[in-house]
Design a protein around this motif. Structure first.
Motif, PDB file in Angstrom:
ATOM      1  N   ARG A 189       0.827  -1.207   0.000  1.00 25.20           N
ATOM      2  CA  ARG A 189       0.000   0.000   0.000  1.00 25.20           C
ATOM      3  C   ARG A 189       0.861   1.257   0.000  1.00 25.20           C
ATOM      4  NH1 ARG A 189      -5.334  -1.087   0.924  1.00 25.20           N
ATOM      5  NH2 ARG A 189      -5.866  -3.067   1.909  1.00 25.20           N
ATOM      6  N   GLU A 190       2.024   1.190   0.664  1.00 29.55           N
ATOM      7  CA  GLU A 190       2.854   2.388   0.813  1.00 29.55           C
ATOM      8  C   GLU A 190       3.791   2.591  -0.372  1.00 29.55           C
ATOM      9  OE1 GLU A 190       4.674   1.580   4.507  1.00 29.55           O
ATOM     10  OE2 GLU A 190       2.833   1.863   5.671  1.00 29.55           O
ATOM     11  N   SER A 191       4.399   1.519  -0.866  1.00 27.29           N
ATOM     12  CA  SER A 191       5.271   1.652  -2.037  1.00 27.29           C
ATOM     13  C   SER A 191       5.224   0.350  -2.822  1.00 27.29           C
ATOM     14  CB  SER A 191       6.697   1.993  -1.606  1.00 27.29           C
ATOM     15  OG  SER A 191       7.192   1.027  -0.705  1.00 27.29           O
ATOM     16  N   ARG A 226     -10.220   7.768   0.052  1.00 27.13           N
ATOM     17  CA  ARG A 226      -8.860   7.278  -0.098  1.00 27.13           C
ATOM     18  C   ARG A 226      -7.853   8.419  -0.234  1.00 27.13           C
ATOM     19  NH1 ARG A 226      -7.934   2.478  -2.343  1.00 27.13           N
ATOM     20  NH2 ARG A 226      -6.596   3.395  -3.958  1.00 27.13           N
ATOM     21  N   ALA A 227      -8.224   9.611   0.227  1.00 28.70           N
ATOM     22  CA  ALA A 227      -7.402  10.796  -0.018  1.00 28.70           C
ATOM     23  C   ALA A 227      -6.002  10.690   0.567  1.00 28.70           C
ATOM     24  CB  ALA A 227      -8.104  12.034   0.535  1.00 28.70           C
ATOM     25  N   ASP A 228      -5.845   9.934   1.643  1.00 24.19           N
ATOM     26  CA  ASP A 228      -4.528   9.846   2.286  1.00 24.19           C
ATOM     27  C   ASP A 228      -3.676   8.701   1.748  1.00 24.19           C
ATOM     28  OD1 ASP A 228      -6.132   7.855   3.296  1.00 24.19           O
ATOM     29  OD2 ASP A 228      -5.376   8.024   5.348  1.00 24.19           O
ATOM     30  N   THR A 229      -4.144   8.013   0.691  1.00 20.23           N
ATOM     31  CA  THR A 229      -3.342   6.915   0.146  1.00 20.23           C
ATOM     32  C   THR A 229      -2.303   7.467  -0.825  1.00 20.23           C
ATOM     33  OG1 THR A 229      -4.881   6.564  -1.691  1.00 20.23           O
ATOM     34  CG2 THR A 229      -5.281   5.314   0.323  1.00 20.23           C
ATOM     35  N   PRO A 230      -1.113   6.877  -0.863  1.00 26.83           N
ATOM     36  CA  PRO A 230      -0.066   7.380  -1.756  1.00 26.83           C
ATOM     37  C   PRO A 230      -0.365   7.060  -3.221  1.00 26.83           C
ATOM     38  CG  PRO A 230       0.668   5.387  -0.640  1.00 26.83           C
ATOM     39  CD  PRO A 230      -0.664   5.741  -0.040  1.00 26.83           C
ATOM     40  N   TRP A 231      -0.247   8.047  -4.077  1.00 26.22           N
ATOM     41  CA  TRP A 231      -0.532   7.865  -5.493  1.00 26.22           C
ATOM     42  C   TRP A 231       0.625   7.194  -6.226  1.00 26.22           C
ATOM     43  CZ3 TRP A 231      -4.655   9.922  -8.709  1.00 26.22           C
ATOM     44  CH2 TRP A 231      -5.741  10.418  -7.965  1.00 26.22           C
ATOM     45  N   LEU A 232       1.802   7.155  -5.621  1.00 26.53           N
ATOM     46  CA  LEU A 232       2.952   6.595  -6.314  1.00 26.53           C
ATOM     47  C   LEU A 232       3.035   5.080  -6.190  1.00 26.53           C
ATOM     48  CD1 LEU A 232       5.713   9.240  -5.463  1.00 26.53           C
ATOM     49  CD2 LEU A 232       4.347   9.008  -7.558  1.00 26.53           C
ATOM     50  N   PRO A 249      -5.385   2.185  -8.656  1.00 29.30           N
ATOM     51  CA  PRO A 249      -6.832   2.310  -8.426  1.00 29.30           C
ATOM     52  C   PRO A 249      -7.302   3.764  -8.400  1.00 29.30           C
ATOM     53  CG  PRO A 249      -5.920   0.660  -6.975  1.00 29.30           C
ATOM     54  CD  PRO A 249      -4.755   1.326  -7.630  1.00 29.30           C
ATOM     55  N   ASN A 250      -6.494   4.678  -7.840  1.00 23.39           N
ATOM     56  CA  ASN A 250      -6.889   6.082  -7.824  1.00 23.39           C
ATOM     57  C   ASN A 250      -7.014   6.624  -9.246  1.00 23.39           C
ATOM     58  OD1 ASN A 250      -6.873   6.041  -5.060  1.00 23.39           O
ATOM     59  ND2 ASN A 250      -4.918   7.077  -4.833  1.00 23.39           N
ATOM     60  N   VAL A 251      -6.026   6.312 -10.083  1.00 21.43           N
ATOM     61  CA  VAL A 251      -6.071   6.755 -11.479  1.00 21.43           C
ATOM     62  C   VAL A 251      -7.272   6.134 -12.193  1.00 21.43           C
ATOM     63  CG1 VAL A 251      -4.863   6.662 -13.696  1.00 21.43           C
ATOM     64  CG2 VAL A 251      -3.593   7.182 -11.599  1.00 21.43           C
TER      65      VAL A 251
END
Length: 226
Positions: free
Chosen positions: A35-37, A178-184, A191-193
């Motif tokens: 989830r983080e990287s 999910r605003a605090d999830t990392p986009w990278l 999933p955000n994209v």
């Protein structure tokens, strides 16, 4: 032809509900490192799997099939509501069963490896406890109500295309959640994209449907529920 149409709708409800339920089990078990990287801890196929189950576990994943069934297949508002409710119940039943089996596996694995006990002991749950936990959970009425309302929105969107924006709203709300999830990270960024892309596509679809005008709503005949 009628029976084939009914069979297709039933298969979509059952297979779609099962897929979403299993994806939710998988999403619950994604490692924090993914989830983080994730790139340095997991293989690319694993990361793509994590991304897929995360997409299916969003509000969009839970709502898209009921909306599309209502829009494309339901012959009445009542049967649209039924398809949405059945879809949600199937998804929740599969999710409950999958979570139960996952907890059993975890408990047996820790016992087999002789690992020290957790701060909160992980015990093998009973089937009844798992089933009652889902029945008493607020997730049950919320998921069923959401799927029913989504299917009704899809059905009525034939005449009021702006109701298709319920899918864009589901994507927007999930992005906010999910605003605090990392986009990278692959597991969260993809999933955000995807949510953004689907929201844009739904807005374009709604605009095209509005310009085209309302679709004809086929009437249900005797013995043809959907």
């Amino acid at each position: 032809m009628r029976h084939r149409r009914v069979l297709v709708v039933v298969l979509v409800m059952l297979i779609g509900g099962a897929a979403v339920g299993l994806a939710s089990v998988g999403a619950d078990r994604i490692p924090s490192t993914a989830r983080e990287s994730g790139a340095q801890h997991h293989t690319l196929p694993a990361l793509l799997y994590f991304a897929l189950v995360t997409v299916l576990d969003t509000y969009l994943g839970w709502g898209a099939i009921p909306v599309l069934l209502g829009y494309r297949a339901a012959r009445s508002a009542g049967w649209a509501a039924v398809t949405g409710g059945v879809f949600a119940l199937v998804a929740l039943a599969v999710y409950t069963a999958g979570s139960h089996l996952a907890l059993m596996s975890d408990a047996r694995e820790r016992e087999a490896l002789g690992l020290p006990p957790l701060p909160v002991p992980l015990v093998e749950p009973s089937v009844l406890d798992s089933a009652m936990g889902m029945v008493l959970s607020p997730l049950l009425p919320l998921a069923v109500a959401g799927a029913v309302l989504g299917a009704l929105a899809g059905y009525h969107a034939r005449r009021r295309p702006l109701l298709l924006l319920v899918l864009a709203a589901a994507a927007a709300v999930d992005l906010w959640r999910r605003a605090d999830t990392p986009w990278l990270s692959v597991a969260n960024g993809f999933p955000n994209v995807a949510l953004v892309a689907v929201a844009v596509a739904v807005v374009a679809w709604t605009a095209a449907a509005t310009l085209r005008g309302p679709r004809a709503v086929p009437r249900a005949s005797s013995g043809e529920p959907v």
